[in-house]
Design a protein around this motif. Structure first.
Motif, PDB file in Angstrom:
ATOM      1  N   MET A 122      22.686  74.871  26.535  1.00 32.60           N
ATOM      2  CA  MET A 122      23.406  75.328  25.951  1.00 32.60           C
ATOM      3  C   MET A 122      23.710  76.443  25.934  1.00 32.60           C
ATOM      4  N   ALA A 123      24.603  77.184  26.570  1.00 27.67           N
ATOM      5  CA  ALA A 123      25.370  78.644  26.861  1.00 27.67           C
ATOM      6  C   ALA A 123      26.031  78.964  25.617  1.00 27.67           C
ATOM      7  N   VAL A 124      26.638  78.478  25.503  1.00 25.28           N
ATOM      8  CA  VAL A 124      27.892  78.533  24.041  1.00 25.28           C
ATOM      9  C   VAL A 124      27.634  77.262  23.621  1.00 25.28           C
ATOM     10  N   SER A 130      27.489  74.285  28.366  1.00 34.66           N
ATOM     11  CA  SER A 130      26.600  74.207  29.159  1.00 34.66           C
ATOM     12  C   SER A 130      26.046  74.811  29.918  1.00 34.66           C
ATOM     13  N   PHE A 131      24.732  74.616  30.814  1.00 34.58           N
ATOM     14  CA  PHE A 131      24.216  74.895  32.020  1.00 34.58           C
ATOM     15  C   PHE A 131      23.728  73.798  32.038  1.00 34.58           C
ATOM     16  N   ASP A 132      23.846  72.687  33.164  1.00 30.84           N
ATOM     17  CA  ASP A 132      22.461  71.643  33.592  1.00 30.84           C
ATOM     18  C   ASP A 132      21.660  71.754  32.166  1.00 30.84           C
ATOM     19  N   PHE A 149      34.614  93.172  33.550  1.00 36.61           N
ATOM     20  CA  PHE A 149      33.237  93.061  33.871  1.00 36.61           C
ATOM     21  C   PHE A 149      31.798  93.183  33.455  1.00 36.61           C
ATOM     22  N   GLN A 150      31.028  93.395  32.745  1.00 32.61           N
ATOM     23  CA  GLN A 150      29.504  93.447  32.201  1.00 32.61           C
ATOM     24  C   GLN A 150      28.934  94.561  33.680  1.00 32.61           C
ATOM     25  N   ILE A 151      28.857  93.123  35.152  1.00 30.40           N
ATOM     26  CA  ILE A 151      27.898  93.894  36.147  1.00 30.40           C
ATOM     27  C   ILE A 151      29.813  94.522  36.930  1.00 30.40           C
ATOM     28  N   ASP A 167      33.583  93.429  28.381  1.00 32.41           N
ATOM     29  CA  ASP A 167      32.315  92.906  28.015  1.00 32.41           C
ATOM     30  C   ASP A 167      31.033  94.133  29.266  1.00 32.41           C
ATOM     31  N   GLU A 168      30.713  94.913  27.672  1.00 32.32           N
ATOM     32  CA  GLU A 168      29.705  96.068  27.323  1.00 32.32           C
ATOM     33  C   GLU A 168      30.424  96.747  28.535  1.00 32.32           C
ATOM     34  N   PRO A 169      31.184  97.701  27.433  1.00 32.35           N
ATOM     35  CA  PRO A 169      32.144  98.467  28.244  1.00 32.35           C
ATOM     36  C   PRO A 169      31.470  99.718  28.654  1.00 32.35           C
ATOM     37  N   GLU A 205      28.871  94.741  23.055  1.00 31.12           N
ATOM     38  CA  GLU A 205      28.012  95.757  23.430  1.00 31.12           C
ATOM     39  C   GLU A 205      26.578  96.069  22.666  1.00 31.12           C
ATOM     40  N   HIS A 206      25.495  96.398  23.093  1.00 29.25           N
ATOM     41  CA  HIS A 206      24.969  96.683  22.961  1.00 29.25           C
ATOM     42  C   HIS A 206      24.408  97.171  21.941  1.00 29.25           C
ATOM     43  N   ASP A 207      25.156  98.420  21.990  1.00 26.33           N
ATOM     44  CA  ASP A 207      24.817  99.961  20.766  1.00 26.33           C
ATOM     45  C   ASP A 207      25.649  99.355  20.229  1.00 26.33           C
ATOM     46  N   PRO A 243      21.692  89.095  20.482  1.00 27.38           N
ATOM     47  CA  PRO A 243      20.250  89.607  21.707  1.00 27.38           C
ATOM     48  C   PRO A 243      20.581  89.597  23.328  1.00 27.38           C
ATOM     49  N   ASN A 244      20.178  89.796  24.759  1.00 26.83           N
ATOM     50  CA  ASN A 244      20.293  89.643  25.660  1.00 26.83           C
ATOM     51  C   ASN A 244      20.122  87.689  25.657  1.00 26.83           C
ATOM     52  N   GLY A 245      21.372  87.409  26.599  1.00 24.78           N
ATOM     53  CA  GLY A 245      21.137  85.533  26.863  1.00 24.78           C
ATOM     54  C   GLY A 245      21.442  85.042  25.326  1.00 24.78           C
ATOM     55  N   ALA A 246      22.905  85.707  24.900  1.00 26.28           N
ATOM     56  CA  ALA A 246      23.082  85.056  23.263  1.00 26.28           C
ATOM     57  C   ALA A 246      24.041  84.341  23.944  1.00 26.28           C
ATOM     58  N   GLY A 247      24.563  84.075  25.066  1.00 26.46           N
ATOM     59  CA  GLY A 247      26.035  83.732  25.534  1.00 26.46           C
ATOM     60  C   GLY A 247      27.102  84.757  25.786  1.00 26.46           C
ATOM     61  N   LYS A 248      27.286  86.083  25.583  1.00 33.65           N
ATOM     62  CA  LYS A 248      28.613  86.439  25.110  1.00 33.65           C
ATOM     63  C   LYS A 248      29.687  86.683  26.564  1.00 33.65           C
ATOM     64  N   SER A 249      28.554  87.034  27.448  1.00 35.59           N
ATOM     65  CA  SER A 249      29.287  87.412  28.705  1.00 35.59           C
ATOM     66  C   SER A 249      29.790  85.953  29.707  1.00 35.59           C
ATOM     67  N   THR A 250      28.777  84.403  28.616  1.00 38.68           N
ATOM     68  CA  THR A 250      29.766  83.560  29.268  1.00 38.68           C
ATOM     69  C   THR A 250      30.553  82.924  27.856  1.00 38.68           C
ATOM     70  N   LEU A 251      30.641  83.801  26.850  1.00 40.33           N
ATOM     71  CA  LEU A 251      32.409  83.072  25.962  1.00 40.33           C
ATOM     72  C   LEU A 251      33.185  84.015  26.901  1.00 40.33           C
TER      73      LEU A 251
HETATM   74  N1  LIG Z   1      25.997  80.404  35.617  1.00 37.55           N
HETATM   75  C1  LIG Z   1      25.512  79.973  34.807  1.00 37.55           C
HETATM   76  N2  LIG Z   1      24.437  79.329  35.315  1.00 37.55           N
HETATM   77  C2  LIG Z   1      23.529  78.406  34.351  1.00 37.55           C
HETATM   78  N3  LIG Z   1      23.366  79.389  33.678  1.00 37.55           N
HETATM   79  C3  LIG Z   1      23.545  80.439  33.153  1.00 37.55           C
HETATM   80  C4  LIG Z   1      24.728  80.919  33.617  1.00 37.55           C
HETATM   81  N4  LIG Z   1      25.284  81.681  33.192  1.00 37.55           N
HETATM   82  C5  LIG Z   1      24.494  82.194  32.329  1.00 37.55           C
HETATM   83  N5  LIG Z   1      23.883  81.623  31.900  1.00 37.55           N
HETATM   84  C6  LIG Z   1      22.626  81.298  30.336  1.00 37.55           C
HETATM   85  O1  LIG Z   1      23.330  81.413  29.913  1.00 37.55           O
HETATM   86  C7  LIG Z   1      22.643  82.168  28.764  1.00 37.55           C
HETATM   87  C8  LIG Z   1      23.339  83.180  28.247  1.00 37.55           C
HETATM   88  O2  LIG Z   1      23.955  84.223  29.280  1.00 37.55           O
HETATM   89  P1  LIG Z   1      25.172  85.632  28.528  1.00 37.55           P
HETATM   90  O3  LIG Z   1      25.279  86.054  30.420  1.00 37.55           O
HETATM   91  O4  LIG Z   1      26.163  84.680  28.344  1.00 37.55           O
HETATM   92  O5  LIG Z   1      24.493  85.903  27.886  1.00 37.55           O
HETATM   93  P2  LIG Z   1      24.643  87.086  27.293  1.00 37.55           P
HETATM   94  O6  LIG Z   1      25.071  87.640  25.624  1.00 37.55           O
HETATM   95  O7  LIG Z   1      26.182  87.929  27.836  1.00 37.55           O
HETATM   96  O8  LIG Z   1      23.623  88.924  27.803  1.00 37.55           O
HETATM   97  P3  LIG Z   1      23.113  90.257  28.354  1.00 37.55           P
HETATM   98  O9  LIG Z   1      22.957  90.881  26.765  1.00 37.55           O
HETATM   99  O10 LIG Z   1      21.843  90.093  29.026  1.00 37.55           O
HETATM  100  O11 LIG Z   1      24.748  90.586  29.048  1.00 37.55           O
HETATM  101  C9  LIG Z   1      21.953  83.114  29.426  1.00 37.55           C
HETATM  102  O12 LIG Z   1      20.467  82.221  29.067  1.00 37.55           O
HETATM  103  C10 LIG Z   1      22.198  82.904  31.317  1.00 37.55           C
HETATM  104  O13 LIG Z   1      20.722  82.522  32.042  1.00 37.55           O
END
Ligand SMILES: Nc1ncnc2c1ncn2[C@@H]1O[C@H](COP(=O)(O)OP(=O)(O)OP(=O)(O)O)[C@@H](O)[C@H]1O
Ligand SMILES: [Mg+2]
Lengths: 247, 319
Positions: A15-17, A10-12, A82-84, A167-169, A200-202, A35-43
């Motif tokens: 629950m990102a994951v 969790s971030f503050d 990395f995604q970016i 991450d999103e190659p 990947e989104h595609d 979808p965007n913001g699902a938490g993939k990159s965080t995972l």
């Molecule tokens: N360092 C962070 N601090 C606070 N919140 C974060 C942080 N990293 C990610 N989040 C939040 O966690 C959620 C999941 O982000 P994440 O980047 O994992 O999504 P994603 O599935 O990779 O999205 P995308 O498809 O846009 O890449 C988002 O709502 C994001 O705002």
């Protein structure tokens, strides 16, 4: 090969994951979609040690790697892109890949051989396998977006991993570049026996190369199954038709 | 991007500078030889700082602690023990490296500005100990009139010794920065997260760089003892650290010889301007502002850009 159980971050308080489980077997290509913001990159950040999980286990080759620093995880044979694009901007394409190999060969404690004379062959091999040979002397800050995404993967390959996370190659690539990238990823799995976890989104790309798919929304696992199971699943269709669309 | 060996022109410049430095005591008055020795000492100090500052991206705000440590170690060995000069001289670098290792173990836990702030606090502690420990270090008086062996006690002897040690150190530092260790260090500067992800233990690598920088800073301190035969607490006061940072900045901290050039400019300014006016700090300040606004890559960076062959520039632009 990789088994994740009840992973949360969790971030503050957000629950990102949350309570994610995932299972990847040797030689598989598994996709994570959502979808965007699902938490993939965080995972992916949790698995690769960029972030520390709040709870849960990440078993890689029979060992819990949750909370280890990323350099230790890399040494166990897990690399990621990395995604970016996140490379060494001021260095050339060649030096970027070379640094990654230096780290693998523990050559970072070599103080007296000029860098310009080491690991030439290995570096050129990796550059050739991803098709960046001609651009080897370009400073990577000046490359096209597509080449930068490929370099991102090449740097990850420098560690000679058994397990690769992407991450999103293909994000932001032109269609023909995407095709090249798909061939590259498939080749890595077929020829080098790499196990790959990617997101990947595609959707076309996902169905084209993934052997299994895990769907995430709002930080949680929706389902994990074969392509057909996922395609036919009502909940998945709801998520994708329900609002935030695939980009 | 990378320097693959020296070009013909650079060899020419290097040979000319070397010849000048070698012949200079034969025709320059003693005062100027002393000033050039000081430039070499501060140049080595600034170059050692730049290992971690410019090449490692570390906020090393209090580098002079290692310089002072090196100076005091050599001075104390020379005055309190009967050990040979070589041992006393080497003690400077070694003790500075040990201090750098111990301080690094603590400061490395923090990053960026916090690292720098903690280093200033710890460094000030070392300064306070040396300042207060009158019976051992001479307190605020320092130690004066240190006896040196004949070989390095004459003005010429001390000059040539300083020149030789400085050149040797510069050569070693250059080799280190061009080695895989140095490449990885620059990788960490550019992107610490990715460096970790390719398998580099970032903190350990930085710690090693800190030890190396501390060592050469200490050697510069020992050289100061050879040049000036004194040590005093101001050698490790934070204002000197600031001055050395400024040398790197003025000369250009992305260039190997930038800090050396910066040291030459600062020392020359200090020597000549302070002869004309008591407001030399003002002149110094104006030069600083000018450099920061107009020469972001430092003086050396500016001139290299000016005289860079057209071919090199075209390659850099092409992408
Ligand atoms: N360092 C962070 N601090 C606070 N919140 C974060 C942080 N990293 C990610 N989040 C939040 O966690 C959620 C999941 O982000 P994440 O980047 O994992 O999504 P994603 O599935 O990779 O999205 P995308 O498809 O846009 O890449 C988002 O709502 C994001 O705002
Ligand atoms: Mg993402």
């Amino acid at each position: 090969m990789l088994k994740i159980e009840g992973l949360s971050k969790s971030f503050d308080g957000f629950m990102a994951v949350s309570n994610v489980s995932l299972d990847v077997k040797k030689g598989e290509i598994v996709a994570v979609i959502g979808p965007n913001g699902a938490g993939k990159s965080t995972l992916f950040n949790l698995i690769s040690g960029v972030l520390k999980p709040d709870s849960g286990r990440i078993i890689f080759k029979g060992e819990n790697i949750a909370g280890l620093p990323s350099h230790a995880i890399c040494k166990k044979g897990l690399s990621r892109s990395f995604q970016i694009v996140n490379v060494f901007e001021r260095m050339t394409v060649f030096e970027n890949v070379q640094i990654s190999i230096m780290a693998r060969e523990k050559m970072n404690w070599n103080f007296f051989t000029p860098s310009s004379r080491v690991l030439i062959e290995e570096t050129m091999q990796i550059l050739a396998s991803v098709g960046l040979t001609e651009k080897k002397d370009s400073v990577c800050g000046l490359l096209s977006h597509g080449d930068r995404k490929v370099l991102e993967i090449a740097v990850a390959l420098g560690g000679n991993p058994e397990f690769l996370i992407l991450d999103e190659p293909t994000a932001g690539m032109a269609p023909e570049e995407t095709g090249r990238c798909i061939d590259l990823i498939k080749g890595l799995c077929d020829r080098f026996g790499l196990t790959i976890l990617f997101c990947e989104h595609d959707m076309e790309l996902v169905f084209a190369i993934a052997s299994r798919i895990m769907v995430m929304t709002r930080g949680a696992t929706l389902i994990q199954g074969s392509c057909d199971e996922v395609r036919g699943n009502q909940a998945v269709q709801d998520v994708y038709l329900g609002g935030s669309e695939v980009c | 991007m990378m320097h693959r060996g020296l070009s013909k022109r650079n060899w020419g410049i290097a040979a000319a500078v070397l010849a000048f430095l070698l012949l200079l005591p034969l025709f320059l008055p003693r005062f100027y030889v002393y000033q050039i020795s000081l430039i070499l000492v501060y140049g080595l100090l600034a170059t050692s700082l730049n290992i971690v500052l410019g090449y490692g991206g570390v906020f090393q705000f209090h580098h002079c602690v290692f310089y002072g440590m090196g100076g005091y170690a050599t001075a104390l060995f020379l005055t309190k023990t009967g050990l040979p000069f070589v041992v006393s001289f080497a003690a400077g670098g070694v003790f500075a490296a040990i201090l750098s290792f111990l301080m690094g173990l603590i400061t490395i836990r923090l990053s960026k500005l916090y690292f720098g702030m903690l280093q200033i606090s710890l460094g000030s502690l070392v300064w306070a100990i040396i300042y207060r420990w009158y019976s051992f270090t001479g307190g605020d008086d320092g130690i004066h009139g240190i006896e040196l062996p004949d070989l390095v006690s004459s003005p010429r002897g001390s000059y040539y010794f300083t020149l030789a040690v400085t050149l040797l150190c510069l050569f070693v530092i250059y080799k280190i920065l061009k080695s895989p260790f140095g490449s990885v260090l620059q990788g960490i500067r550019d992107n610490p997260v990715r460096s970790g992800m390719v398998g580099i233990n970032v903190k350990r690598h930085i710690l090693a760089a800190l030890i190396i920088a501390g060592f050469f800073g200490g050697v510069a301190g020992s050289l100061f003892v050879v040049v000036d035969r004194t040590v005093f607490p101001d050698m490790l006061f934070w204002t000197l650290s600031l001055e050395v940072l400024v040398m790197c900045l003025i000369g250009g901290w992305f260039k190997f010889f930038g800090p050396m050039l910066g040291a030459a400019i600062v020392i020359a300014l200090r020597t000549f301007v302070s002869g004309f006016t008591v407001y030399w700090a003002l002149v110094y300040g104006i030069v600083m502002i000018f450099v920061i606004f107009f020469l972001p890559d430092g003086v050396l960076g500016f001139f290299e850009e000016k005289i860079k062959p057209a071919k090199g520039r075209a390659i850099a632009d092409k992408g």
